[in-house]
Design a protein around this motif. Structure first.
Motif, PDB file in Angstrom:
ATOM      1  N   PHE A 173       0.827  -1.204   0.000  1.00  9.36           N
ATOM      2  CA  PHE A 173       0.000   0.000   0.000  1.00  9.36           C
ATOM      3  C   PHE A 173       0.862   1.255   0.000  1.00  9.36           C
ATOM      4  O   PHE A 173       0.694   2.131  -0.817  1.00  9.36           O
ATOM      5  N   TYR A 174       1.769   1.345   0.973  1.00 16.41           N
ATOM      6  CA  TYR A 174       2.369   2.668   1.155  1.00 16.41           C
ATOM      7  C   TYR A 174       3.463   2.991   0.158  1.00 16.41           C
ATOM      8  O   TYR A 174       3.798   4.157  -0.009  1.00 16.41           O
ATOM      9  N   LEU A 214      -9.858   1.878  -1.377  1.00 16.91           N
ATOM     10  CA  LEU A 214     -10.293   3.270  -1.583  1.00 16.91           C
ATOM     11  C   LEU A 214     -11.799   3.335  -1.857  1.00 16.91           C
ATOM     12  O   LEU A 214     -12.492   4.235  -1.383  1.00 16.91           O
ATOM     13  N   GLU A 246      -4.529  12.040  -0.571  1.00 16.48           N
ATOM     14  CA  GLU A 246      -4.181  11.469   0.737  1.00 16.48           C
ATOM     15  C   GLU A 246      -4.662  10.021   0.789  1.00 16.48           C
ATOM     16  O   GLU A 246      -5.214   9.576   1.801  1.00 16.48           O
ATOM     17  N   ALA A 247      -4.419   9.275  -0.286  1.00 25.49           N
ATOM     18  CA  ALA A 247      -4.989   7.935  -0.424  1.00 25.49           C
ATOM     19  C   ALA A 247      -4.706   7.012   0.766  1.00 25.49           C
ATOM     20  O   ALA A 247      -5.602   6.335   1.266  1.00 25.49           O
ATOM     21  N   LEU A 248      -3.478   7.004   1.237  1.00 27.08           N
ATOM     22  CA  LEU A 248      -3.138   6.081   2.329  1.00 27.08           C
ATOM     23  C   LEU A 248      -3.929   6.431   3.598  1.00 27.08           C
ATOM     24  O   LEU A 248      -4.303   5.544   4.365  1.00 27.08           O
ATOM     25  N   MET A 249      -4.163   7.711   3.789  1.00 25.07           N
ATOM     26  CA  MET A 249      -4.954   8.138   4.947  1.00 25.07           C
ATOM     27  C   MET A 249      -6.408   7.682   4.789  1.00 25.07           C
ATOM     28  O   MET A 249      -7.073   7.352   5.760  1.00 25.07           O
TER      29      MET A 249
END
Lengths: 503, 453
Positions: B97-98, B116, B337-340
């Motif tokens: 993911f990151y 997402l 801010e996808a990971l958030m």
């Protein structure tokens, strides 16, 4: 052969459990006893939000499976041009301990350690860009561009001028014209010449008292260095226009040349590219917006300054204001900080050179390959190279899109495709300084194999991918007004016939 | 330079140059004008590459210069301290993911896309809005984008914003909107801390393109006249933008039920650490209306089928975006801010419907408990009478700055000073009863003049 995990993992909303939970809430029963209040009826939620109910293990397994059906730099090479997908050293994660629990509105006296880190980073980013001052207000590159063009706008306004044109190179990232337009500028494109560089003759013709500035990246998106940059700078400055540097491609010259020395006045840096902050599947990134001379007084605030015995906040006199709510993406600035500590001045200075060596090495491995064409040959590329798959398409019907999908089947992420728009069937490859020579060889071989196969059995390539978690996705269904489904709520409402087409 | 673990080809340099057919690295930069080639090393870092151990030491050194507090600060003002469970941290630490990029190749990023999509779906359910994007930078950025979007839709250059909205959000919106010449007109609030509907009606002329409302607002107070405001705005042809705290949505009526056009907010409180304010997570949602959706900024993930007829996910409606539409795009945003957003999805999956409600209730009660303690001891009172959530504005008979300094000396970080005698405090599940009692005790000592060190 490379294969990706395939889990038929249901949507989390389709989990059937009832009354389960994955987390206990800290409760204070005494408070519950002592306080007797309830929400005014008028604003109370009537129908509860229907969130799925899972145990911790169920939730963890669900998301771990999803992670396994994802591809990052830690999974394999991601040669995405203009995106700079380099290795994200693991030590970066350690930096979170410095800022994780700090509230942005805490007294500055209580966050001196974090401010010291921010101050050092401001100084270092100013050094690598050749600028006077930096602000970390911008949470990513495009926010930096917006800040930059707003600064330029304000600069001219304060001089009592109305300038409404922003020049943008035709090779520019799409964010440049979008940002200029958001700031209220009319976008004027500057065509490239037959060497893939800014056409200086056209530029000279276009530049007049209406031009506020010129947005440019150097090296440009073709991977070519704008060798006439000093002349370009003179032309723009002759009408007191401002030269804006799009830092998306800074990696290609980091340590070799600095935008400030080329004549740029305002620069944004993508810390998630050049300084190895992980991209997070699309974000969060982090950015800096830096400026030279008079322009530094227009930077967005707050900026950290050193004063007497500690660090405090500085609000430049003519500042455009705030671009993000607090300090920008501080957590990611801290990651970039550890990256610079780890590379040291020698390492940081080697980045541009080594990414350029990697790119040209890859080009030499791909030279003469049937189906690909190298536009503007005879020039060294910097960090990235754009090939055209037009000959391949003409000969076989196989497109750049197909080649991208076939690469997925071989364990590589695809290059950036169909960009920049001035190259047909573009494949834009950026290997970065962090991939080994062996990996570059493997990538070149995979690409050669795909092209050879396209000539012998084109159907096989256009049927890819077969080894990814799913096959090629249907974009028509995804985007059609009667089937477009952006949330589970829409899926439910459509099944119950409660919403129509998106028109 | 010698070998470095992050720069693997330093040792192969000579062979690679030979393969390229150049004699040295400088030749690859022969197109860079001589006068701008840097003839020295960059002056960054500490003179040499630091080892991991040395980096760790440096970070410890810096951390020691941050103050040690007994409890998380009693500070809100846009972000509030909350506990982030380990499961959330572990999952966003999954490097698939990151270390991923924006999923432009959906077949290789199904998991990321599904996560997402689930974030969008969680938010849609909480907000009761049909379309949610997969994140913007923060609340302020979402407000700014909403204002610009309204301008694209109706071309009007005036926007009404409440004076009780977060001032930092308004500052950001002002910066972003200035480029298009959009003017933000402030609407007053009344003694309850709520929007002054009469003032709003007065200022709601035909040239107003959008009306913004925040609930709970900057003072922590719930707005109770949302229906009326939405109706007024619609009558005048203005779009409605509602800013909400997603945690409060477990208790209060969601924006979708008020039929607003755009809902925004910040999901930081649902699984994202404070990190000095960033990264955060700007929420952005619209009603099911093509006129709105096609002008929506940011990326959207949608459901589709693959070539085998199996369900899959991909980015949708991309023709709105900057790479396709350049200067005519709906926004310039690419990195978001996808990971958030994934962190928030995981957090909500842990809480589930009851957990979220329980957390919101707990937070609601704690802020009321603290207020009751202050008021019953006669050391301060609410500045506004409207009901409130998580944050509350308290007024004291002595200058707040004095109280604040005494609290700091005792290892407590108080609220956010908004005038000489008042501050906005935030109380959440990371402030146990013991912490709240201690805070109130210390305040009492200052107010009653029995100051201790």
């Amino acid at each position: 052969m490379w294969r990706q995990a395939k889990w038929d993992e249901p949507l989390i909303f389709e989990y059937k459990g009832k009354g389960r939970r994955g987390m206990l809430i800290p409760r204070e029963d005494e408070i519950r006893k002592e306080v007797n209040v309830s929400l005014p009826n008028k604003i109370r939620r009537k129908r509860e939000a229907e969130l799925p109910e899972l145990s911790e293990l169920e939730a963890v397994r669900h998301y771990i499976r999803l992670s396994q059906m994802s591809f990052g730099v830690d999974t394999g090479m991601m040669p995405l041009g203009s995106c700079t997908m380099k290795y994200n050293p693991k030590v970066e994660e350690m930096s979170q301990s410095l800022v994780e629990n700090l509230h942005p509105l805490q007294d500055v006296s209580t966050v001196q350690g974090a401010l010291e880190m921010l101050y050092e980073m401001q100084e270092w980013i100013a050094e690598v860009t050749g600028m006077d001052k930096c602000s970390f207000q911008v949470p990513a590159g495009s926010a930096g561009e917006l800040a930059g063009v707003l600064m330029i706008k304000k600069y001219h306004e304060e001089k009592g001028r109305r300038r409404d044109e922003m020049l943008v190179a035709d090779t520019a990232h799409g964010t440049n014209p979008a940002s200029a337009s958001m700031a209220g500028f009319k976008v004027v494109y500057i065509k490239s010449n037959n060497r893939g560089l800014v056409n200086l003759d056209i530029l000279k013709e276009v530049v007049n008292e209406n031009v506020a500035g010129f947005m440019l990246t150097n090296p440009n998106t073709l991977g070519l260095f704008e060798e006439e940059i000093l002349e370009i700078s003179k032309v723009i400055h002759s009408v007191d226009g401002m030269l804006y540097y799009d830092g998306a491609n800074l990696n290609g010259i980091l340590g070799v040349a600095r935008p400030g020395d080329m004549g740029f006045d305002v620069v944004h840096v993508n810390l998630h590219k050049t300084f190895a902050v992980p991209h997070g599947g699309g974000g969060p990134g982090a950015g800096a917006i830096c400026a030279k001379g008079e322009m530094a007084e227009y930077l967005p605030y707050p900026i950290v300054q050193k004063s007497g015995k500690g660090y405090s906040l500085y609000y430049p006199k003519k500042s455009i204001g705030k671009i993000s709510t607090f300090f920008g993406n501080v957590g990611n600035v801290a990651r970039a900080y550890t990256y610079i500590l780890g590379l040291g001045p020698q390492g940081v200075s080697a980045v541009g050179k080594m990414s350029t060596v990697a790119t040209n090495y890859l080009i030499s491995r791909l030279r003469g390959i049937r189906g690909l064409e190298l536009p503007f040959p005879g020039k060294y590329r910097k960090h990235e190279v754009v090939f055209s798959a037009k000959p391949l398409m003409n000969d076989t019907g196989v497109t750049a899109f197909d080649v991208a999908k076939a690469l997925l089947d071989r364990g590589f992420y695809a290059p950036t495709i169909y960009f920049p728009p001035i190259v047909e069937e573009a494949l834009m490859i950026e290997p970065t300084e962090t991939e080994t020579r062996e990996t570059l060889d493997k990538f070149a071989n995979a690409l050669k194999e795909i092209l050879a196969e396209a000539y012998s059995d084109p159907k096989k390539i256009s049927g890819t991918p077969l080894n990814a978690s799913v096959g090629r996705l249907d974009q028509v269904t995804a985007n059609h007004p009667t089937t477009v489904t952006p949330t589970y709520l829409v899926k439910k409402l459509r099944e119950e016939n409660k919403i129509g087409a998106l028109r | 330079m010698e070998m470095h673990p992050w720069l693997p080809n330093l040792g192969d340099l000579r062979e690679m140059l030979k393969e390229i057919g150049v004699k040295d690295v400088e030749e690859l930069f022969s197109d860079v004008p001589k006068e701008i080639v840097l003839k020295r090393e960059l002056n960054v870092g500490y003179g040499r590459p630091l080892s991991e151990y040395e980096i760790a030491r440096r970070l410890e050194e810096l951390s020691e210069r941050n103050a040690k507090l007994l409890y998380p600060p009693f500070l809100g003002g846009g972000v509030c301290p909350h506990y982030v469970p380990y499961a959330v941290k572990m999952i966003v630490s999954r490097s698939e993911f990151y270390t991923a990029y924006t999923p432009y190749q959906p077949e290789a990023n199904q998991g990321l896309l599904q996560a997402l999509f689930e974030y969008q779906s969680y938010m849609a359910e909480l907000l009761q809005m049909e379309v949610v994007n997969s994140s913007l930078y923060d609340w302020a950025g979402a407000l700014a984008e909403a204002i610009l979007m309204a301008n694209r839709i109706n071309g009007k250059r005036k926007v009404l914003v409440p004076a009780n909205a977060n001032p930092n959000h308004l500052k950001v919106a002002e910066t972003w909107a200035r480029g298009k010449g959009i003017e933000l007109v402030k609407v007053k609030y009344n003694e309850e801390g709520k929007i002054d509907v009469e003032d709003l009606e007065r200022k709601l002329t035909d040239d107003v393109g959008a009306v913004y409302l925040q609930t709970p607002n900057f003072f922590g107070v719930f707005e109770t006249e949302v229906e009326g405001v939405v109706e007024l705005a619609r009558k005048r042809g203005a779009l409605t933008i509602m800013g909400v705290n997603p945690l409060a949505l477990a208790l209060i009526k969601p924006p979708g039920e008020y039929d607003v056009d755009i809902a925004i907010g910040d999901a930081q409180e649902l699984g994202i650490p404070l990190s000095m304010g960033g990264p955060s997570l700007g929420v952005f949602a619209t009603r099911w209306d093509a006129k709105l959706v096609r002008q929506m900024p940011g990326r959207i993930v949608g459901l589709t089928k693959d070539s085998f007829g199996k369900e899959g996910f991909t980015l949708i409606l991309q023709t709105r975006e900057q790479f396709a539409r350049r200067e005519k795009a709906t926004s310039n945003i690419t990195t978001n801010e996808a990971l958030m957003a994934i962190a928030v999805a995981v957090y909500l999956s842990l809480l589930g419907r009851n957990g979220l409600k329980e957390l919101a209730e707990e937070v609601y009660l704690r802020s009321h408990y603290a207020t009751k303690s202050v008021e019953s001891r006669g050391i301060g009172k609410r500045k506004f009478l409207g009901d409130f959530f998580e944050e509350v504005t308290l007024t004291f008979p002595v200058e707040y700055q004095r109280i604040h300094e005494k609290l700091l000396k005792a290892g407590l970080h108080g609220g956010l000073r908004i005038d000489d005698y008042s501050a906005v405090f935030c109380f959440t599940e990371v402030h146990p009863k013991k912490a709240i009692d201690l805070l109130v005790d210390k305040v009492e000592k200052v107010v009653k003049g029995v100051e201790t060190s």
